[in-house]
Design an enzyme around this catalytic site. Structure first.
Site, PDB file in Angstrom:
ATOM      1  N   GLU A   1       0.832  -1.201   0.000  1.00 25.93           N
ATOM      2  CA  GLU A   1       0.000   0.000   0.000  1.00 25.93           C
ATOM      3  C   GLU A   1       0.876   1.265   0.000  1.00 25.93           C
ATOM      4  OE1 GLU A   1      -2.323   0.142   3.583  1.00 25.93           O
ATOM      5  OE2 GLU A   1      -3.656   1.723   2.853  1.00 25.93           O
TER       6      GLU A   1
ATOM      7  N   LYS B   1      -8.984   2.623  -2.658  1.00 21.89           N
ATOM      8  CA  LYS B   1      -9.340   1.937  -1.409  1.00 21.89           C
ATOM      9  C   LYS B   1     -10.770   2.289  -1.005  1.00 21.89           C
ATOM     10  CE  LYS B   1      -7.279   1.302   3.227  1.00 21.89           C
ATOM     11  NZ  LYS B   1      -6.119   1.751   4.047  1.00 21.89           N
TER      12      LYS B   1
ATOM     13  N   TYR C   1      -9.722   4.792  13.080  1.00 21.32           N
ATOM     14  CA  TYR C   1      -9.663   4.464  14.514  1.00 21.32           C
ATOM     15  C   TYR C   1      -8.196   4.234  14.853  1.00 21.32           C
ATOM     16  CZ  TYR C   1      -9.410  -0.067  12.221  1.00 21.32           C
ATOM     17  OH  TYR C   1      -9.055  -1.093  11.394  1.00 21.32           O
TER      18      TYR C   1
ATOM     19  N   CYS D   1      -5.561  -3.103   1.882  1.00 27.56           N
ATOM     20  CA  CYS D   1      -5.508  -3.138   3.347  1.00 27.56           C
ATOM     21  C   CYS D   1      -6.874  -3.284   4.034  1.00 27.56           C
ATOM     22  CB  CYS D   1      -4.750  -1.913   3.849  1.00 27.56           C
ATOM     23  SG  CYS D   1      -4.094  -2.126   5.520  1.00 27.56           S
TER      24      CYS D   1
ATOM     25  N   GLY E   1      22.000   7.403  28.196  1.00 29.25           N
ATOM     26  CA  GLY E   1      22.538   7.293  29.538  1.00 29.25           C
ATOM     27  C   GLY E   1      22.448   5.851  30.021  1.00 29.25           C
TER      28      GLY E   1
ATOM     29  N   GLY F   1      20.633   0.301  35.430  1.00 27.74           N
ATOM     30  CA  GLY F   1      19.300  -0.295  35.594  1.00 27.74           C
ATOM     31  C   GLY F   1      18.855  -1.049  34.351  1.00 27.74           C
ATOM     32  N   ILE F   2      17.696  -1.665  34.470  1.00 27.96           N
ATOM     33  CA  ILE F   2      17.229  -2.578  33.423  1.00 27.96           C
ATOM     34  C   ILE F   2      16.777  -1.843  32.164  1.00 27.96           C
ATOM     35  CG2 ILE F   2      14.922  -2.692  34.481  1.00 27.96           C
ATOM     36  CD1 ILE F   2      16.689  -5.558  32.676  1.00 27.96           C
TER      37      ILE F   2
ATOM     38  N   GLU G   1       6.259   3.676  33.555  1.00 29.78           N
ATOM     39  CA  GLU G   1       6.702   4.989  34.047  1.00 29.78           C
ATOM     40  C   GLU G   1       5.949   6.119  33.365  1.00 29.78           C
ATOM     41  OE1 GLU G   1      11.504   4.220  34.749  1.00 29.78           O
ATOM     42  OE2 GLU G   1      10.843   5.836  33.439  1.00 29.78           O
TER      43      GLU G   1
ATOM     44  N   LYS H   1       2.985  15.437  31.184  1.00 25.91           N
ATOM     45  CA  LYS H   1       4.354  14.920  31.111  1.00 25.91           C
ATOM     46  C   LYS H   1       4.562  14.104  29.852  1.00 25.91           C
ATOM     47  CE  LYS H   1       6.188  14.479  35.766  1.00 25.91           C
ATOM     48  NZ  LYS H   1       6.891  13.552  36.681  1.00 25.91           N
TER      49      LYS H   1
END
Lengths: 586, 586
Positions: free
Chosen positions: A44, A127, A133, A163, A333, A337-338, A439, A555
């Site tokens: 497409e 199409k 949505y 599609c 950075g 940590g994981i 987070e 944020k």
């Protein structure tokens, strides 16, 4: 029954790069021809890339798409490939913009497919079902088609579809049955979602049964801003037999000989079919003969398991964001940590260790094990490792301002952000930010601190899945006899932001095995508070978590909204891809 | 002919604040009743606020809207206002979510209006034309209505319509003519755009002629993230006479006695009207008698002139963003330049000087006049003025990293961003960012530097308009005998970022009187390169500017995209208001 050798080109276009995408089509058509193909299909909006978003509203862009299509048809003929029918997705439009009532000027843009042959276009399809949505806004961009295009190719009637047409019952596939076709080509820009491969095959089977015809499904691969396309192209017969299936997340030429019913004479051009479609019939004069020899089969590649699939999606999404935007390298950075460890491993898999810079930025609150784990990760992956202690800068801010508590915590994260951005400016790296979806959901991060960056490889990955991915990646390395990239310490230790003495995530958040199921229900499942409590979650925890999610929207944006006073504000009005090679001036 | 005393309530709802908005409706209905009103109308989606975006997909939110409507009807009756018909916009939905084909689950949400009377709902209307262009995504959210609702009120047939219905010919207004109504109520959440007030009155006149009926148009006021609603409510007769018009940008109760044609007996419930609508007829049993005395007129307020209008829009947008999100105050950097001076003046007008903190953050490159101009602005406006020199922090970074050129320039802007965010964390202010639309367009700013902030009052204001606004605001002060807020020096001097010795904007950018017309053509006008050159712009300058605009998209975002792997990623999938008082747990 005639046999057609189909070639489905599962390739990786770039939004806005009309000449690059055209070159890709010529190259893969050559490869298909070399494999003896008699009919070739590309995804497409292959020629423009997908999705082009508000580029649709630029008349110059629409004109460039149409011109590129014409040039491509001529170039294919000049390449000696003019006798090979090639289906290509592109952006079309009917004449000048329309004005709808007294409201905004509309436009006649189409999500289109053209069958190229003999140096020109022999058939066009628009199409029909426009998704609007989730990530899709196609009602904003396109006018739906109202014709079913059927092309007689090598004695077989072939319907063209795009599609979303596949995802709706009663549309072009039902019409294709009424038109008596033997094959439906379905070209896609269908973005990856976890487990979508489990849905796709049954869907294609249902639609093949509805059409009473074989379906050849071709999907693009590659990353485009937040979307990643996985391929998973396939051919399924009317009785549901999976003839061939391509691998996920890689470019692939799927070539397969398909026996198809011989077309019978018809003259139903004016028939009204399902969903009020009308049929348009075209004929391709001749197609190349298939080479002698045994039948060619494309093979069936089974989709990979969940963690492997997500890992590959994240690697491809990151690689294409970096490469398509022409960044030489990335910097991130490394806290020990994981999250940063997983991002570093993804980056090394995506780009190679020599294009990844990892920076340890210890403060007085950084534990010895954190520094060691960051160094261990660097050693395991071979990335370019740097150490930039932040304490001198933090101390200077504190000496010049009266700050306390969370202000001091955030200050440390922001100094790290400034360091990463300075390295980016100085050396040209793209900054990766590494906050996971959990987070992000609850706002447990520092605005303009650890959230600084141009791309976040794990933005849509819940924390508990981060751990599973790390374990899977290390296990995969072990199975191959390679070094596991992620230190076991980073996987095993309790998560901490290390912005104040002895700080742990669990001081502020519920444990992630409690938090993630609530977030998944609320965010992914749109469950309300009552639904979550009925599912067995502690009401007090649910209330606490929901309040965090509902107030963290600012944020998640980072960029400031501002009052709109014009028709084209930089905000809701204007929706453009970041990864976009379209330039008005070439 | 009967006379109805109409009351159009041009009020300021808050998204998600169902109880607060319901309280506003009760308060203003009381005021309307006190003024002798016989029919009262509130804006589109008054009860939920507008636009609610993806909150539509929360079943709990839809249920809360419906419950709030029922409670409101009962409360109005309990208030002794049950005999007064009140039209209220709200969010409705038909039963459980629908599943459309094999694709995404759909939903039956409606952009609805309810006529409340006698403690309940006597009539409902669902918006017919759903806008899906510009800032609107209503095809994503709503199912269109297919009925025309006509209510007999005080002997007059009144049709109910919502916003976009007014902007399309041949829809409910044409149907209203066929249904023979005397009055069309049109309730709106119609966002402000420069010069829209010039379009609105002619539009209402055209539609009144089409309906052959008087139109009572009521629009909300107030800010909602990037949108600001201006009011400009009005009443226009079928022959185009403007009977009454409310002021812009303030809450207002527009009360006017309107002579209307007496309804005649009809029984066309089943008639098929324009645009395939069908008519539903209802009757309101009784309405209050209008008090004796002379006819009440609402008066006609002319819209204000351009600069005044923009200034009021920006003040209202900023005030509502700050107050609806419950920030006590704002903080912004004062460079002595024009952008920050205009933002400071806007903030003082919006919030009062005691809620505005201005911080001068000089570096070694800051000129004496810049520092003096910043101090002068502070003195003129009375805001809380601080000085935080950045050189010690900049020097510490430079002592610890090897930086040069643009990295050092950006470093200074980022240190300022860290200072403002630290003040925000420490004292609770919202940070204002002050980059104008011209800067934003060409990417002339520092990512995570001067672009740091929670709201940008001049995000949609071209630089040349910034100057005009400053001149207008100072002149307005002079006309009132007040102190001009903006130092003439800030208006008159050549713009500079002052990040390197002697730096001027004109080193990097064309002069703004050359740049802005190109940007306006390219961004606002969607002109292509060739169109701009045909308009007389220098081709070399056009090419330079377009390349800057096309590559600045990542700066305009600030927030990092990240590969999506689920149905509800935080990105394109999930579109939520920031200003949003809806809480699942109350």
């Amino acid at each position: 029954m005639p046999t057609l050798r189909l070639a489905l080109c599962q390739v990786n276009p770039t939004v806005g790069d009309l000449s690059g995408n055209a070159a890709l089509i010529r190259e893969w058509t050559r490869r298909a021809a070399d494999a003896g193909a008699q009919l070739v299909a590309f995804p497409e909006m292959m020629l423009t890339g997908y999705p082009v978003e508000d580029l649709v509203f630029r008349r110059s862009f629409v004109a460039a798409s149409k011109a590129a299509l014409e040039r491509l048809a001529a170039d294919l003929a000049a390449d000696g490939l003019g006798d090979l029918p090639v289906l290509v997705g592109y952006l079309d439009a009917d004449g000048p913009p329309q004005v709808s009532g007294d409201a905004e000027p509309g436009h006649g843009a189409r999500n289109a497919a053209a069958l190229l042959h003999g140096g020109g276009t022999v058939a066009t399809y628009f199409k029909h079902h426009l998704p609007n949505y989730g990530v899709f806004d196609e009602d904003r961009y396109f006018v739906p088609g109202n014709m079913l295009t059927v092309v007689r190719i090598g004695g077989v009637d072939v319907a063209l579809t795009i599609c979303e047409d596949l995802w709706q019952a009663g549309g072009p596939f039902a019409a294709a049955r009424q038109a008596g076709v033997g094959l439906v080509l379905n070209i896609n820009g269908s973005p990856y979602e976890l487990n979508k491969d489990d849905i796709r095959l049954p869907l294609v089977r249902r639609r093949a049964a509805e059409a009473g015809a074989t379906i050849a499904y071709v999907n693009m691969i590659g990353g485009q801003d937040e979307l990643v396309f996985e391929g998973d192209s396939m051919i399924v017969t009317a009785d549901g037999t999976l003839l061939a299936r391509a691998p996920q997340f890689v470019e692939h030429l799927l070539v397969h000989d398909v026996e198809l019913p011989e077309a019978t004479p018809r003259a139903d051009d004016d028939a009204e079919l399902a969903d009020a479609l009308r049929v348009v019939r075209r004929t391709v004069g001749s197609v190349p003969a298939a080479p002698a020899g045994p039948a060619v089969t494309g093979g069936v590649i089974e989709p990979v398991a969940d963690e492997a699939e997500v890992w590959q999606a994240l690697v491809l999404g990151l690689r294409d964001y970096v490469n398509k935007n022409r960044f030489p390298s990335v910097v991130l950075g490394l806290s020990g940590g994981i999250d940063s460890a997983v991002c570093a491993a993804l980056a090394v898999d995506a780009l190679g260790a020599d294009r990844v810079v990892g920076v340890s930025m210890p403060s007085q609150h950084s534990s010895v094990h954190s520094r060691e784990d960051a160094a261990d990760l660097a050693k395991r992956t071979g990335l370019d490792y740097r150490i930039e202690p932040i304490q001198p800068m933090v101390d200077t801010f504190l000496a010049n301002m009266s700050l306390s508590g969370v202000s001091v915590e955030n200050l440390q994260a922001r100094v790290r952000g400034v360091i990463l951005m300075a390295l980016s400016n100085q050396e040209g790296h793209l900054v990766l930010t590494t906050g996971n979806k959990s987070e992000l959901a609850v706002g447990y991060s520092t605005l303009y601190g650890d959230s600084v960056g141009g791309f976040n490889p794990v933005k849509d990955v819940w924390k508990t899945l981060i751990w599973r991915l790390a374990t899977w990646r290390n296990g995969d390395a072990a199975r191959r006899g390679e070094t596991a990239p992620i230190p076991e310490n980073s996987i095993g230790k309790p998560p901490s932001a290390e912005l104040s003495p002895g700080q742990l995530d669990s001081d502020t958040l519920p444990d992630y095995d409690v938090l993630d199921p609530i977030l998944i229900g609320y965010v992914d499942g749109d469950l309300g508070r009552d639904g979550l409590v009925e599912s067995g979650h502690d009401p007090a925890v649910v209330d606490r978590v929901l309040r965090m999610v509902d107030t963290a929207e600012y944020k998640r944006r980072q960029s400031a909204p501002g009052t709109k006073i014009s028709m084209k504000a930089f905000g809701r009005d204007r929706r453009l891809p970041i990864t976009n090679r379209w330039r008005e001036n070439g």
